[in-house]
Structure formats: C-alpha cells, structure tokens
Design an enzyme around this catalytic site. Structure first.
Site, short mmCIF file in Angstrom:
data_model
loop_
_atom_site.label_atom_id
_atom_site.label_comp_id
_atom_site.label_asym_id
_atom_site.label_seq_id
_atom_site.Cartn_x
_atom_site.Cartn_y
_atom_site.Cartn_z
N LYS A 53 25.63 10.67 -44.72
CA LYS A 53 25.59 10.87 -43.26
C LYS A 53 24.82 9.72 -42.59
O LYS A 53 24.06 9.00 -43.26
CB LYS A 53 24.92 12.21 -42.94
CG LYS A 53 23.46 12.29 -43.36
CD LYS A 53 22.89 13.70 -43.15
CE LYS A 53 21.44 13.75 -43.60
NZ LYS A 53 20.89 15.13 -43.55
N TYR A 285 4.23 -7.82 -24.24
CA TYR A 285 4.07 -6.93 -23.07
C TYR A 285 2.77 -6.15 -23.11
O TYR A 285 2.43 -5.56 -24.14
CB TYR A 285 5.24 -5.94 -23.02
CG TYR A 285 6.59 -6.59 -22.81
CD1 TYR A 285 6.81 -7.47 -21.75
CD2 TYR A 285 7.63 -6.31 -23.67
CE1 TYR A 285 8.06 -8.05 -21.56
CE2 TYR A 285 8.89 -6.88 -23.49
CZ TYR A 285 9.09 -7.75 -22.44
OH TYR A 285 10.33 -8.32 -22.26
C1 LIG Z 1 20.39 15.28 -44.90
C2 LIG Z 1 20.69 16.46 -45.73
C3 LIG Z 1 20.55 16.40 -47.12
C4 LIG Z 1 19.93 15.23 -47.84
O1 LIG Z 1 18.53 15.27 -47.67
P1 LIG Z 1 17.61 14.23 -48.45
O2 LIG Z 1 16.23 14.78 -48.31
O3 LIG Z 1 17.78 12.92 -47.79
O4 LIG Z 1 18.08 14.23 -49.84
C5 LIG Z 1 20.97 17.48 -47.87
N1 LIG Z 1 21.50 18.58 -47.26
C6 LIG Z 1 21.62 18.67 -45.93
C7 LIG Z 1 22.19 19.92 -45.33
C8 LIG Z 1 21.22 17.63 -45.12
O5 LIG Z 1 21.32 17.74 -43.78
#
Ligand SMILES: *Cc1c(COP(=O)(O)O)cnc(C)c1O
Length: 395
Positions: A53, A285
């Site tokens: 993702k 800044y």
């Molecule tokens: C992002 C996510 C993961 C992965 O989490 P990590 O801690 O990066 O391994 C797994 N399951 C769901 C539902 C997520 O949203």
C-alpha cells in the site's frame, strides 16, 4: 548492478536523468528481507503477504511487489482498490487482498480482477453481491473482525449477522469467503495486554465463523511487529509491510539487524551550493539558527515537498563530507541548509539523509526520532518529485 531510473509522475528525458536527488531502492535487500521473514514464519506453516500500500511505503509498488513475489511472498496487500487494480494492470496475477473500501468501490472491477475484497460490514457485503451479479462471477471476500483495534472491522456483537449474510451469499454462488482476518492495535509494544486479548477474541470469532460453515483459505492477523515478536499470531499468513522494507516497527521491537533485515531505501541529494558565511547570519525562514562564527554552509536541495519532515527543523541528521551534520534552521519546501563549520565540500557532493547505515549515514529511524514520528512516515512521505532508482532488480 543494474540501475533503472523510474519517473513516478512527470516525464523526464532519458538522456537527462535528474541529478538533484534520488531515492535508491535496493531490491536485493527487499528480496533478502522477504526471505528472512519467510524463514521466520514457514516453520509454523505460514505464508508471507507483502504489503505494498501507499506505493510500497514510498518505495514503488510494482517493482517492490514483483521483488516480493520473486522472493517467495505468495500474497500482496493494498489499502485502496486503485492500488490493487494498478498491480493487475502491471500484469501481476498473484493473490491480492484490498482492505479499505468506500461506497461505490469500484467493487465490480475488483471482482473482475480477482482481487480479494475485505468486508467489515453489511453495506460492503451488499455492494459486493451486486457487483458479483453484474460481473456474472463470484467475488472473493475476506471478512474482517475488529478484535480490539477499534478502527475498521466488524465488532464481535455484529459478527454473527455478517458471517450469516456472507455464508448465505456464498450458498447462492455470489461469493466465496476466502479469508477471515483481523489487525492488532499494539503489536509494536511487546507484552501490551491488548495483544493477548485480541488473540483470544480472534480465536473466538474464527471458531464462530468456521462452526457456521466458513472454510477460509487463509486466516491472518499479524503485521510486521507481530511477525517479529509473536509466533502465536502467525496463523496461515502474515501481512508484512514495514519489515519488508528493512525498517523496525518500533524501538521496543528491536533494530532491523536483530531480525536479519536491511533497509531498502537510501535518500540522498547533490549539494547545490557551498558558501562561506560570517558570524551572525540568520539561516532559512524565521532565522531560528544563527551562525556563531565564520563557517561554511551547504545547501541541500530537498525539503518538505520531498518528504523531509518540517518537524525535523534544527534536528534532522545528514551525512555529508564524512561527518554527520544537523539541519540548520527550518526545513523549507525544497531546501535545507547544513552548517559545516571549518569543513568544506564541493557543489555536487552527496548528502545522504538516510540509508542502511553502512557508511555512517543516518537511518529512517534516526529521522523519525528527530521529527517525533515513526519511521513508517519517513519513508512513506518521500515525495513523487524524488526519482526512485532501482538497484539489483535481478538476482
Ligand atoms: C499497513 C497494514 C499492515 C502492514 O503493517 P506493518 O506494520 O507495516 O507490517 C498490515 N495489515 C493492515 C490491515 C495494514 O493496514
């Protein structure tokens, strides 16, 4: 070593690769991380889902998905449906679970693309069955239980109804319940009492669904921290995100190297200017940093538009000219300034914000500490303006 510059958004002329900045993505490290995770969970009979993702946490979804599969991950996971469909459009046909839906889907496109659809409630089940009817084929549905995260998922009190309706639709040939799953709230704090409570509740909710007739292909609960610390949570599949990118979920869990993991991303830039400055010069800044002596200043052309957190103004670490420097004054949209003292570098010298740490450069975890956030956010926010350069694409 092969290098393929990839242009995420704006087209760049191939004969003029961008010199300003780059995020090198070591796909060899990613494959080794997936193998290390597989070796950890396989003795318990579990497979690895590579979570890609958010453009693979900023690393690039398609190249990382391919590398994860090449190293033996058997599933991919995305949040949004468009992330899942982009994998299919790239020709990736491995099982994909997508878990963050809103009314309107697109559910039919997902059914036709054989994407597993996470369902947490009745509205989604209704849209999925409509989509399956329209597509003329059954949907693949994974029912999500809220065992105590308090975010997405079906609460225990609503579970019998959701399971009942899903199994009724399955009997009508509209869907197959391919998975039962849940997500932890505090797995990055080993020993937190919610962990055991969530596991107990998941066992109860699984037992209910299976007694009601569900025959899932996969049952799963573990994210990266649970994959690294909690074998009782492996079930059939672990969903590994941040660990696959070689980053520790939290300092409490340990360092990446403790688990045989190596950071995949290295963010660096080419110094744009170097100048000698007098004492008393306000930098960037707001003038929150003022030189206290005659000194050399280096301008690094990366800023918050590139994902450098503005909260790391005055604290972000950068390796330049063989020493660690600290961001002087505010992080601007496109630039940061480093005070080198008596040291001098040439324009074009490489400033490394973070990487695996081999050459003394900071890590994403160091930047997280400097900015008061988590390392997940440091890599995920690296902006679209920074070209990703893929290393070791092939074994
Ligand atoms: C992002 C996510 C993961 C992965 O989490 P990590 O801690 O990066 O391994 C797994 N399951 C769901 C539902 C997520 O949203």
């Amino acid at each position: 070593m092969s290098e393929t510059p990839q242009q995420p958004r704006a087209a760049r002329e191939p004969e003029a690769p961008e010199t300003r900045a780059r995020a090198e993505i070591d796909l060899g490290a990613l494959r080794a991380n997936v193998r290390a995770l597989r070796a950890r969970v396989a003795p318990r009979g579990a497979q690895v889902m590579g979570v890609v993702k958010a453009d693979a946490y900023g690393h690039g979804a398609v190249p990382c998905a391919r590398a994860a599969l090449a190293a033996g991950a058997t599933w991919l996971g995305t949040a949004t449906p468009y992330e899942a469909l982009a994998l299919r459009a790239a020709g990736i046909d491995a099982p994909v679970l997508c878990w963050l839906w809103t009314p309107g889907g697109p559910f039919r496109a997902a059914v036709e693309a054989d994407v597993d659809i996470a369902v947490s409630g009745l509205w989604a089940l209704g849209e999925v069955t409509d989509a399956a009817r329209a597509a003329g084929r059954p949907a693949r549905v994974q029912l999500k239980a809220d065992t105590g995260l308090g975010r997405n998922g079906c609460l225990p009190g609503d579970w019998p109804r959701l399971v009942g309706e899903a199994l009724k639709a399955q009997a009508e040939g509209l869907l197959r319940v391919t998975g039962l799953w849940s997500h932890f709230a505090c797995a990055d704090e080993p020993g937190h009492p919610s962990i055991a409570a969530q596991l107990d509740r998941f066992h109860d909710m699984l037992e209910y669904a299976e007694k009601a007739g569900a025959e899932p292909e996969v049952r799963h609960m573990a994210n990266s921290p649970a994959t690294l610390t909690l074998p009782d949570a492996y079930f059939d599949l672990v969903r590994a995100g941040v660990a696959m990118y070689g980053i520790s979920p939290s300092p409490e869990v340990g360092a990446p190297a403790d688990f045989g993991l190596r950071p995949v991303m290295r963010l660096s830039a080419s110094v744009a200017s170097v100048k000698q400055a007098p004492p008393g010069l306000g930098i960037s800044y707001g003038h929150h940093y003022v030189t206290d002596r005659e000194t050399n200043l280096a301008l690094v052309p990366l800023g918050y538009a590139d994902g450098v957190p503005r909260h790391a103004s005055g604290s972000g670490p950068v390796l330049l000219g063989g020493a660690l420097r600290t961001v002087a004054g505010r992080v601007a949209m496109d630039q940061i300034v480093l005070d080198l003292g008596a040291d001098v570098v040439e324009p074009g010298a490489r400033a490394v914000l973070f990487g695996p740490g081999d050459d003394g450069e900071p890590t994403a975890e160091d930047w997280a500490r400097a900015a008061g956030t988590i390392a997940y956010e440091i890599v995920t926010r690296v902006g679209a303006r920074v070209p990703r350069v893929y290393l070791r694409e092939r074994e």
